[in-house]
Design an enzyme around this catalytic site. Structure first.
Site, PDB file in Angstrom:
ATOM      1  N   SER A 181       0.681  -1.296  -0.029  1.00 10.77           N
ATOM      2  CA  SER A 181      -0.039  -0.030  -0.328  1.00 10.77           C
ATOM      3  C   SER A 181       0.779   1.259   0.087  1.00 10.77           C
ATOM      4  CB  SER A 181      -0.848  -0.047   1.195  1.00 10.77           C
ATOM      5  OG  SER A 181      -0.003  -0.077   2.354  1.00 10.77           O
ATOM      6  N   HIS A 209      -5.112  -3.690  -2.660  1.00 17.50           N
ATOM      7  CA  HIS A 209      -4.650  -2.624  -3.587  1.00 17.50           C
ATOM      8  C   HIS A 209      -4.489  -3.321  -4.801  1.00 17.50           C
ATOM      9  CE1 HIS A 209      -4.375   0.617  -0.645  1.00 17.50           C
ATOM     10  NE2 HIS A 209      -4.017  -0.287   0.091  1.00 17.50           N
ATOM     11  N   LYS A 240     -11.823   0.299  -2.081  1.00 17.94           N
ATOM     12  CA  LYS A 240     -10.828   0.888  -2.723  1.00 17.94           C
ATOM     13  C   LYS A 240     -11.217   0.868  -4.255  1.00 17.94           C
ATOM     14  CE  LYS A 240      -7.429  -0.128   0.859  1.00 17.94           C
ATOM     15  NZ  LYS A 240      -8.320  -0.604   1.616  1.00 17.94           N
TER      16      LYS A 240
END
Length: 390
Positions: A181, A209, A240
């Protein structure tokens, strides 16, 4: 009443300020997207994780509104009491289908998912092996499990092999981020799987991610590296690339049933609002079908890297929407972030303890919602606000 010396909180706070590591919150007043509003001023936003630009997609918003009209806001209970709605169930089925797994299980947050998985799988006779740069939730999960806790060098399969060779635990679980990240680089999953297989260990990937961004249809880092079948435990978040909220774990029938029975953060937490699950169903469908979003991201990433390198900034080894500019000094990173903000560009300064000492950085994150002109504006602002490297 005066605090006792054991609870001298002000000293620690003052030390964090002295080190330029004090964190503050921004009060934003705009939908998530390429721009945000802070204290009445509009900024180009390069610090959100809305990688596919779905957080404010009109179809996703409408799905949430419609579900709220149909079924209300709160779920009313935990999944195991009466909080598991048809929207939750449909989302789990679609997530399992997307990741090619028999089943998936929803959690309210990624932090809870990691605590739940590691706590359910490991105990004192076991051992957990984690990359040194793993997310804080994975570190905390490993420590809280009671298992023997080991950390191997970042993305270093040889370091992992040396750790595993010395282990005599009942169960051995290797855990890595899929995409890290704060650095934006991807784990070498095939090499890690080879080592894990050689030592009878399981692999777990936290792909918060990578899911939505990498792989065909955006189904994650293991799929992009063609090792999905070798990862028994796959975890990813929904807040996300999918632009909503929550997390899930995907795996075998036995794994998911084990989590339902033994993962305390799952058992003892109210289920996410069903309308959020309904919105996520819509964003998941968009993620899988609108491949142009990932293609646009690739182009924006290349545009940014070319421009930042031409200005002499130190980039990290990342081909993902996370594009850190390595500054080094904490105060210098804060100063550069402030100069960009003066020019209407919002980029967060990331400092220890989130990253190692001496590696403070600006964490630029790109979104399919950005236009090439937005990246040009960011690069122009960086040119007007030189870093301490100059």
């Amino acid at each position: 009443m005066a605090a006792t010396s054991a609870f001298d909180l002000e000293t620690a706070l003052a030390e964090r300020r002295r080190l330029h590591r004090y964190r503050t919150r921004l009060n934003t007043d705009a939908p998530a997207g390429r721009e945000t509003v802070v204290d009445g001023r509009r900024y180009l936003n390069f610090c959100a994780n809305d990688y596919l630009g779905l957080a404010n997609h009109p179809d996703v918003v409408q799905a949430l509104k419609q579900a709220a009209d149909d079924i209300g806001v709160g779920s009313g209970a935990s999944h195991l009491v009466c909080g598991h709605s048809r929207f939750h169930h449909a989302l789990e089925e679609q997530l399992a289908d997307a990741t090619g797994r028999p089943r998936a299980l929803l959690f309210s947050t990624g932090f809870m998912a990691n605590l739940g998985v590691v706590g359910a799988l490991l105990d004192k006779p076991d051992a957990v092996f984690e990359d040194k740069l793993n997310h804080a939730s994975l570190i905390d999960a490993g420590l809280a499990s009671g298992a023997r806790f080991r950390r191997y060098l970042h993305n270093d399969a040889d370091s992992l092999a040396a750790q595993l060779a010395r282990a005599d635990a009942r169960r051995k679980l290797v855990i890595t981020d899929g995409v890290f990240s704060m650095d934006g680089d991807a784990a070498p999953l095939a090499a890690l799987c080879d080592v894990a297989d050689a030592h009878d260990a399981w692999m777990m990937v936290d792909d918060a991610h990578g899911f939505g961004v990498l792989g065909e249809q955006g189904v994650g880092t293991p799929a992009a590296q063609q090792v999905a079948a070798r990862i028994p435990v796959y975890m990813a978040t929904l807040g996300k690339a999918l632009g909503t909220f929550g997390a899930f774990v995907a795996g075998s029938e036995a794994l998911i049933e084990t989590l339902i029975q033994f993962a305390r953060p799952y058992i003892y937490t109210t289920a996410m609002p069903p309308a959020v699950a309904a919105a996520t169903l819509k964003s998941l469908a968009i993620m899988r079908t609108e491949t142009w979003r990932r293609e646009k991201l690739v182009a924006l990433i290349a545009q940014f890297r070319r421009g930042a390198q031409a200005q002499g900034y130190t980039l990290m080894d990342s081909a993902t929407p996370i594009q850190p500019l390595l500054i080094g000094d904490d105060a210098a990173a804060l100063q550069l972030s402030g100069r960009l903000r003066e020019q209407g560009v919002l980029v967060s300064a990331i400092r220890p303890p989130t990253v190692p000492d001496g590696t403070a950085r600006l964490r630029v994150t790109l979104s399919a919602a950005h236009a090439p002109e937005d990246v040009d504006a960011l690069l122009a602002a960086l040119g007007e606000a030189p870093s301490s490297q100059d």
